[in-house]
Structures are given as structure tokens and as C-alpha cells.
Design a protein around this motif. Structure first.
Motif, PDB file in Angstrom:
ATOM      1  N   SER A  79      -4.118  39.943  87.248  1.00 26.98           N
ATOM      2  CA  SER A  79      -5.033  40.017  86.116  1.00 26.98           C
ATOM      3  C   SER A  79      -4.786  38.784  85.261  1.00 26.98           C
ATOM      4  N   ASP A  80      -5.810  38.306  84.553  1.00 18.41           N
ATOM      5  CA  ASP A  80      -5.551  37.183  83.642  1.00 18.41           C
ATOM      6  C   ASP A  80      -5.644  37.640  82.191  1.00 18.41           C
ATOM      7  N   ASN A  81      -5.518  38.954  82.010  1.00 21.00           N
ATOM      8  CA  ASN A  81      -5.495  39.498  80.655  1.00 21.00           C
ATOM      9  C   ASN A  81      -4.141  39.188  80.003  1.00 21.00           C
ATOM     10  N   VAL A  82      -4.159  38.213  79.078  1.00 19.37           N
ATOM     11  CA  VAL A  82      -2.928  37.707  78.471  1.00 19.37           C
ATOM     12  C   VAL A  82      -2.111  38.823  77.824  1.00 19.37           C
ATOM     13  N   TRP A  83      -2.793  39.706  77.084  1.00 27.89           N
ATOM     14  CA  TRP A  83      -2.054  40.757  76.373  1.00 27.89           C
ATOM     15  C   TRP A  83      -1.426  41.755  77.314  1.00 27.89           C
ATOM     16  N   LEU A  84      -2.147  42.055  78.389  1.00 27.64           N
ATOM     17  CA  LEU A  84      -1.610  42.976  79.395  1.00 27.64           C
ATOM     18  C   LEU A  84      -0.302  42.415  79.975  1.00 27.64           C
TER      19      LEU A  84
ATOM     20  N   PRO B 102      11.644  42.591  87.361  1.00 27.51           N
ATOM     21  CA  PRO B 102      12.315  41.347  86.963  1.00 27.51           C
ATOM     22  C   PRO B 102      12.444  40.290  88.077  1.00 27.51           C
ATOM     23  N   GLY B 103      12.871  40.677  89.271  1.00 23.63           N
ATOM     24  CA  GLY B 103      13.062  39.697  90.354  1.00 23.63           C
ATOM     25  C   GLY B 103      11.783  38.956  90.707  1.00 23.63           C
ATOM     26  N   PRO B 104      10.738  39.678  91.113  1.00 18.68           N
ATOM     27  CA  PRO B 104       9.472  39.013  91.431  1.00 18.68           C
ATOM     28  C   PRO B 104       8.899  38.229  90.251  1.00 18.68           C
ATOM     29  N   GLY B 105       9.120  38.700  89.021  1.00 22.51           N
ATOM     30  CA  GLY B 105       8.654  37.947  87.849  1.00 22.51           C
ATOM     31  C   GLY B 105       9.264  36.558  87.835  1.00 22.51           C
ATOM     32  N   LEU B 112       4.014  28.557  90.031  1.00 18.00           N
ATOM     33  CA  LEU B 112       3.445  27.869  88.864  1.00 18.00           C
ATOM     34  C   LEU B 112       2.195  28.561  88.309  1.00 18.00           C
ATOM     35  N   ASN B 113       2.030  29.864  88.593  1.00 19.59           N
ATOM     36  CA  ASN B 113       0.867  30.526  87.993  1.00 19.59           C
ATOM     37  C   ASN B 113       1.142  30.890  86.535  1.00 19.59           C
ATOM     38  N   VAL B 114       0.068  30.863  85.744  1.00 20.42           N
ATOM     39  CA  VAL B 114       0.204  31.055  84.293  1.00 20.42           C
ATOM     40  C   VAL B 114       0.793  32.424  83.983  1.00 20.42           C
ATOM     41  N   ALA B 115       0.424  33.435  84.776  1.00 20.14           N
ATOM     42  CA  ALA B 115       0.868  34.798  84.496  1.00 20.14           C
ATOM     43  C   ALA B 115       2.386  34.896  84.424  1.00 20.14           C
ATOM     44  N   SER B 116       3.090  34.252  85.367  1.00 24.49           N
ATOM     45  CA  SER B 116       4.544  34.390  85.344  1.00 24.49           C
ATOM     46  C   SER B 116       5.169  33.623  84.185  1.00 24.49           C
ATOM     47  N   LEU B 118       3.869  33.568  81.299  1.00 22.08           N
ATOM     48  CA  LEU B 118       3.703  34.479  80.161  1.00 22.08           C
ATOM     49  C   LEU B 118       4.664  35.652  80.306  1.00 22.08           C
ATOM     50  N   PHE B 119       4.788  36.134  81.561  1.00 21.08           N
ATOM     51  CA  PHE B 119       5.580  37.337  81.811  1.00 21.08           C
ATOM     52  C   PHE B 119       7.062  37.109  81.526  1.00 21.08           C
ATOM     53  N   VAL B 120       7.621  36.018  82.044  1.00 20.17           N
ATOM     54  CA  VAL B 120       9.074  35.821  81.944  1.00 20.17           C
ATOM     55  C   VAL B 120       9.555  35.703  80.490  1.00 20.17           C
ATOM     56  N   PRO B 121       8.920  34.867  79.639  1.00 17.98           N
ATOM     57  CA  PRO B 121       9.364  34.834  78.239  1.00 17.98           C
ATOM     58  C   PRO B 121       9.194  36.185  77.543  1.00 17.98           C
ATOM     59  N   SER B 122       8.121  36.915  77.869  1.00 20.06           N
ATOM     60  CA  SER B 122       7.927  38.243  77.259  1.00 20.06           C
ATOM     61  C   SER B 122       9.047  39.181  77.691  1.00 20.06           C
TER      62      SER B 122
END
Lengths: 139, 136
Positions: A79-84, B102-105, B112-116, B118-122
Motif C-alpha cells: 500500500s502507499d498509504n503513508v499513515w497506514l 521487524p526482520g522483513p521491514g 529502496l522502496n519508500v514504504a520501508s 517510512l516503516f523502519v523509522p516508525s
């Protein structure tokens, strides 16, 4: 047989192999959430504590090798939902700290030692995950 | 020596995450979608890992100490308590929301995808917050 099942089995054996190396050679439980937190905390005086950041670096190099040497594609984001993504990250981080472990530490190393704490934790996070997906799908 | 061993073990673990499908959040969600179109394949990750780990741990624990260290470091707590269950439940909700544990994150930073990113710092912020609250 379904190739996904074969890949899952091969990957699972690789993960087991890693966990066995860590336990037999270093005497360490391979709990990723703990390794991550302990490597950024860095205030302990434990000798040889650099094994943790080294493991984390390996976690990133491993998929790179499979990608570049074997030509495996990286999976697309779900998903590219930033908040999610941010909320998910916060919950995963907080939950694994409070619950002393994640899929690797409780699900593999803990159950592998028949720890009752880990069995209960694994059943709990699986159930919560299943419930969450069911609710999200129903919305 | 321990740094080198951990690096190799990390590489094998990370490679295993990509090969197994655990790094694919869509697959993880499909695995957790028990009441929908359930994809059981990831059951084989934990299944095969445990089939190998259980007998191996039994053999390893017969030794007095690990090969390159003075002692085994095992979790000290053996009793069930509220933080364990509440924490595991919170983790499960987060896992079900996006599909990264945590591991896959961490491993998905390699893509280099944006999601990870965002995920890792969160996730690190969540870890910090939980420790702050639990006053560890």
C-alpha cells in the motif's frame, strides 16, 4: 507442488540455519526486534556487542545478494498509504518491545525451545494479525 | 569473530526472508486473511524452520557453552505476564495492517522502496516509546 510452498520451505530452512549458527556458535537467541533495539541503544558495556549491528547489516545484504546474483525481484509495496505504514511501524515497534519479541524470537527460537511465553505470544500475535486483516477487509 | 559470524548469519537470514516470501507484505496479508482468500504458503516458513530448529536446539543445549562464547544467553522470564500478551497483540495488529514484521521491514530497505523507509523509522520510534512508557 505449488512453487510458493517450495520457496517458503527453502526460506524457512535458511532462517533455521541462521538461527542455529547464532545459538551454537555465539549462544544468542535470534530475535530480530531485540537485536534492532539493542543495536541502536548502544549504552551497554557488553563486550562484543557489535555482533548486533553486524547481523542487521547482514539482513540487508542477504536480499541484495539474492536479487543481484540469482535475479530475484523485490516484492512490490502492499500500500502507499503513508499513515497506514507509519501506524503499522509504530505498533510493530511498540508491541515487540512490550511483548519481548517478534516472529523470529518468539515464533522460531522461543517455540523451538518450547517456551510457554513464546507459544502464548505467537498465538496472540497471529490471532491479532488475523483479526486485523479480517476487520480491514470488512471496512 | 562474533561480528563476522553474526554478519554471515544475518546474510543467510535476510536471504531466507526474500526467498521464503516473508518480505512480500501482500503475501503476509494473504496468509493472515484466514477468513478470506487464505494463502497458506507462509505456514511452510515457520513449519520448516521449526522442524529443523527443534532437534538442533536439543543437540546444542547438551553442550556446556556455545563454541565461540562463554555461555548461552537465554531469556530469563518464564512466567506469563500482561506486557507479553498486550505487546504481542499490539504487534499483531501492526503486522496485519501493513504486512511487515521487524526482520522483513529491515531487509526490505535493500529494495529502496519508500514504504520501508517510512516503516523502519516508525518502528524505531515505537520501540523508543514503548521503552519510555515501560520505563525500562
Amino acid at each position: 507442488m505449488n512453487p510458493d510452498f517450495i520457496n517458503a520451505t527453502i526460506g524457512g530452512v535458511m532462517i533455521a540455519f541462521s538461527v542455529i549458527i547464532m545459538m551454537s556458535l555465539l549462544g544468542k537467541v535470534t530475535g530480530i526486534s531485540g537485536i534492532i533495539w539493542q543495536s541502536i541503544k548502544f549504552d551497554s558495556a557488553e563486550p562484543g556487542r557489535l555482533w548486533r549491528p553486524a547481523f542487521i547489516v547482514g539482513l540487508i545484504i542477504g536480499p541484495l545478494l539474492v536479487h543481484f546474483l540469482l535475479g530475484w525481484e523485490f516484492p512490490a509495496p502492499q500500500s502507499d498509504n503513508v499513515w497506514l505504514i507509519i501506524v503499522s511501524g509504530l505498533l510493530v515497534g511498540a508491541g515487540t518491545q512490550l511483548g519481548s519479541g517478534c516472529t523470529s524470537g518468539h515464533g522460531i527460537c522461543g517455540i523451538g525451545r518450547f517456551s510457554s511465553r513464546s507459544i502464548v505470544a505467537t498465538v496472540t500475535f497471529m490471532a491479532a494479525g488475523i483479526l486485523t486483516v479480517a476487520i480491514v477487509n470488512a471496512l | 569473530m562474533s561480528i563476522f559470524i553474526a554478519l554471515i548469519a544475518g546474510i543467510i537470514f535476510g536471504a531466507g526472508l526474500l526467498v521464503s516470501g516473508m518480505m512480500d507484505p501482500e503475501k503476509v496479508i494473504g496468509f493472515l486473511d484466514l477468513f478470506g482468500e487464505w494463502d497458506p504458503s507462509l505456514m511452510f516458513v515457520m513449519g520448516s524452520a521449526l522442524i529443523v530448529t527443534v532437534p538442533a536446539f536439543r543437540l546444542i543445549m547438551r553442550r556446556q557453552k556455545p563454541i565461540f562464547n562463554e555461555r548461552f544467553s537465554l531469556p530469563l522470564k518464564t512466567y506469563l505476564d500482561k506486557p507479553l500478551i498486550v505487546g504481542a497483540a499490539i504487534f499483531g495488529v501492526g503486522w496485519g495492517l501493513y504486512g511487515y514484521c521487524p526482520g522483513p521491514g529491515i531487509s526490505s530497505l535493500a529494495s529502496l522502496n519508500v514504504a520501508s523507509f517510512l516503516f523502519v523509522p516508525s518502528m524505531l520510534a515505537g520501540m523508543w516509546l514503548a521503552n519510555k512508557v515501560a520505563n525500562k
